[in-house]
Write a protein that holds these residues in place. Structure first.
Motif, mmCIF file in Angstrom:
data_model
loop_
_atom_site.group_PDB
_atom_site.id
_atom_site.type_symbol
_atom_site.label_atom_id
_atom_site.label_comp_id
_atom_site.label_asym_id
_atom_site.label_seq_id
_atom_site.Cartn_x
_atom_site.Cartn_y
_atom_site.Cartn_z
ATOM 1 N N MET A 211 -3.655 18.091 -4.614
ATOM 2 C CA MET A 211 -4.017 16.683 -4.814
ATOM 3 C C MET A 211 -5.381 16.433 -4.190
ATOM 4 O O MET A 211 -5.656 16.906 -3.095
ATOM 5 N N SER A 212 -6.198 15.696 -4.904
ATOM 6 C CA SER A 212 -7.472 15.289 -4.324
ATOM 7 C C SER A 212 -7.205 14.155 -3.334
ATOM 8 O O SER A 212 -6.130 13.545 -3.344
ATOM 9 N N GLN A 213 -8.192 13.873 -2.523
ATOM 10 C CA GLN A 213 -8.049 12.789 -1.553
ATOM 11 C C GLN A 213 -7.791 11.456 -2.263
ATOM 12 O O GLN A 213 -6.982 10.652 -1.818
ATOM 13 N N ILE A 214 -8.451 11.267 -3.407
ATOM 14 C CA ILE A 214 -8.267 10.021 -4.169
ATOM 15 C C ILE A 214 -6.858 9.953 -4.756
ATOM 16 O O ILE A 214 -6.203 8.912 -4.681
ATOM 17 N N GLU A 215 -6.377 11.058 -5.333
ATOM 18 C CA GLU A 215 -5.023 11.080 -5.896
ATOM 19 C C GLU A 215 -3.963 10.857 -4.819
ATOM 20 O O GLU A 215 -2.912 10.265 -5.087
ATOM 21 N N ALA A 216 -4.242 11.320 -3.618
ATOM 22 C CA ALA A 216 -3.257 11.248 -2.536
ATOM 23 C C ALA A 216 -3.225 9.894 -1.844
ATOM 24 O O ALA A 216 -2.302 9.627 -1.075
ATOM 25 N N ARG A 217 -4.190 9.029 -2.107
ATOM 26 C CA ARG A 217 -4.249 7.747 -1.391
ATOM 27 C C ARG A 217 -2.936 6.970 -1.409
ATOM 28 O O ARG A 217 -2.467 6.533 -0.363
ATOM 29 N N PRO A 218 -2.300 6.782 -2.573
ATOM 30 C CA PRO A 218 -1.046 6.013 -2.549
ATOM 31 C C PRO A 218 0.077 6.747 -1.800
ATOM 32 O O PRO A 218 0.898 6.112 -1.134
ATOM 33 N N VAL A 219 0.117 8.067 -1.903
ATOM 34 C CA VAL A 219 1.133 8.842 -1.195
ATOM 35 C C VAL A 219 0.933 8.700 0.311
ATOM 36 O O VAL A 219 1.870 8.431 1.070
ATOM 37 N N LEU A 220 -0.305 8.885 0.751
ATOM 38 C CA LEU A 220 -0.605 8.804 2.177
ATOM 39 C C LEU A 220 -0.428 7.379 2.707
ATOM 40 O O LEU A 220 0.037 7.189 3.831
ATOM 41 N N ALA A 221 -0.752 6.394 1.893
ATOM 42 C CA ALA A 221 -0.538 4.999 2.303
ATOM 43 C C ALA A 221 0.954 4.723 2.481
ATOM 44 O O ALA A 221 1.367 4.068 3.445
ATOM 45 N N GLY A 222 1.768 5.229 1.556
ATOM 46 C CA GLY A 222 3.217 5.071 1.683
ATOM 47 C C GLY A 222 3.761 5.793 2.907
ATOM 48 O O GLY A 222 4.642 5.282 3.606
ATOM 49 N N MET A 223 3.219 6.975 3.185
ATOM 50 C CA MET A 223 3.631 7.740 4.355
ATOM 51 C C MET A 223 3.278 6.973 5.637
ATOM 52 O O MET A 223 4.091 6.868 6.554
ATOM 53 N N GLU A 224 2.069 6.418 5.691
ATOM 54 C CA GLU A 224 1.658 5.648 6.868
ATOM 55 C C GLU A 224 2.563 4.424 7.068
ATOM 56 O O GLU A 224 2.933 4.096 8.198
ATOM 57 N N LYS A 225 2.912 3.779 5.972
ATOM 58 C CA LYS A 225 3.792 2.609 6.054
ATOM 59 C C LYS A 225 5.167 3.016 6.597
ATOM 60 O O LYS A 225 5.740 2.324 7.438
ATOM 61 N N GLU A 226 5.697 4.152 6.130
ATOM 62 C CA GLU A 226 6.991 4.632 6.599
ATOM 63 C C GLU A 226 6.914 5.071 8.065
ATOM 64 O O GLU A 226 7.826 4.809 8.847
ATOM 65 N N LEU A 227 5.826 5.726 8.447
ATOM 66 C CA LEU A 227 5.641 6.092 9.856
ATOM 67 C C LEU A 227 5.649 4.850 10.739
ATOM 68 O O LEU A 227 6.279 4.835 11.799
ATOM 69 N N ASP A 228 4.941 3.825 10.303
ATOM 70 C CA ASP A 228 4.891 2.587 11.075
ATOM 71 C C ASP A 228 6.289 1.970 11.195
ATOM 72 O O ASP A 228 6.697 1.526 12.275
ATOM 73 N N ARG A 229 7.046 1.977 10.109
ATOM 74 C CA ARG A 229 8.401 1.430 10.125
ATOM 75 C C ARG A 229 9.292 2.218 11.086
ATOM 76 O O ARG A 229 10.027 1.630 11.894
ATOM 77 N N LEU A 230 9.204 3.537 11.040
ATOM 78 C CA LEU A 230 10.027 4.365 11.922
ATOM 79 C C LEU A 230 9.601 4.231 13.383
ATOM 80 O O LEU A 230 10.441 4.270 14.284
ATOM 81 N N GLU A 231 8.308 4.054 13.616
ATOM 82 C CA GLU A 231 7.847 3.828 14.987
ATOM 83 C C GLU A 231 8.366 2.496 15.526
ATOM 84 O O GLU A 231 8.609 2.375 16.722
ATOM 85 N N GLN A 232 8.541 1.504 14.648
ATOM 86 C CA GLN A 232 9.118 0.226 15.076
ATOM 87 C C GLN A 232 10.552 0.413 15.574
ATOM 88 O O GLN A 232 11.058 -0.408 16.329
#
Length: 151
Positions: A46-67
């Motif tokens: 995956m290119s960095q551009i293609e991965a943006r939504p995947v990585l954004a979703g991962m960051e959101k889930e990380l934030d939720r789990l850290e909560q």
């Protein structure tokens, strides 16, 4: 056929050896922090551009789990539990993990005790280990369908 570690490694090595395989430029990367530690993710193919939504979703889930689980965020459920001694209602993920901890605690005849952090912290920071031992003890944790309480 049941996948084995050896088979996985062999397939992975073969895939990397194939001409025209995944080029270094088609690996999207993310670096950040997760649960108080440096973390990184690489998404091959995956290119960095293609991965943006995947990585954004991962960051959101990380934030939720850290909560829920972080010991480094003052507003996490785990920190609140340690501060006030009760969560009602408690996050389902935390209840699930603590139920698993309970099973392991009993299966190990008490050898595994997830309440050991105060003792570990006291020893690591030169604190009073004998006082910290009074805060350790899984048997003082009460779990219901929706709550967690520390005695």
């Amino acid at each position: 056929m049941t996948p084995t570690r050896r088979r996985f490694l062999a397939i992975s090595a073969a895939a990397l050896a194939v001409p025209g395989g995944v080029a270094a430029s088609s690996v999207a990367r993310w670096q950040g922090r997760a649960l108080g530690a440096d973390a990184s993710v690489a998404l091959a193919g995956m290119s960095q551009i293609e991965a943006r939504p995947v990585l954004a979703g991962m960051e959101k889930e990380l934030d939720r789990l850290e909560q829920v689980f972080s010991l480094y965020r003052s507003d996490s459920a785990l920190v609140r539990l340690n501060q006030i001694g009760r969560l009602d209602p408690a996050p389902q993920e935390l209840l699930d993990v603590l139920r698993l901890c309970d099973l392991i605690h009993h299966a190990s005849d008490g050898g595994f005790d997830p309440t050991v952090q105060p003792l570990w912290h006291a020893i690591a920071n030169g604190g009073d280990a004998s006082l910290a031992r009074n805060l350790v003890g899984w048997d003082a944790v009460r779990l219901t369908e929706s709550s967690i309480a520390l005695a």
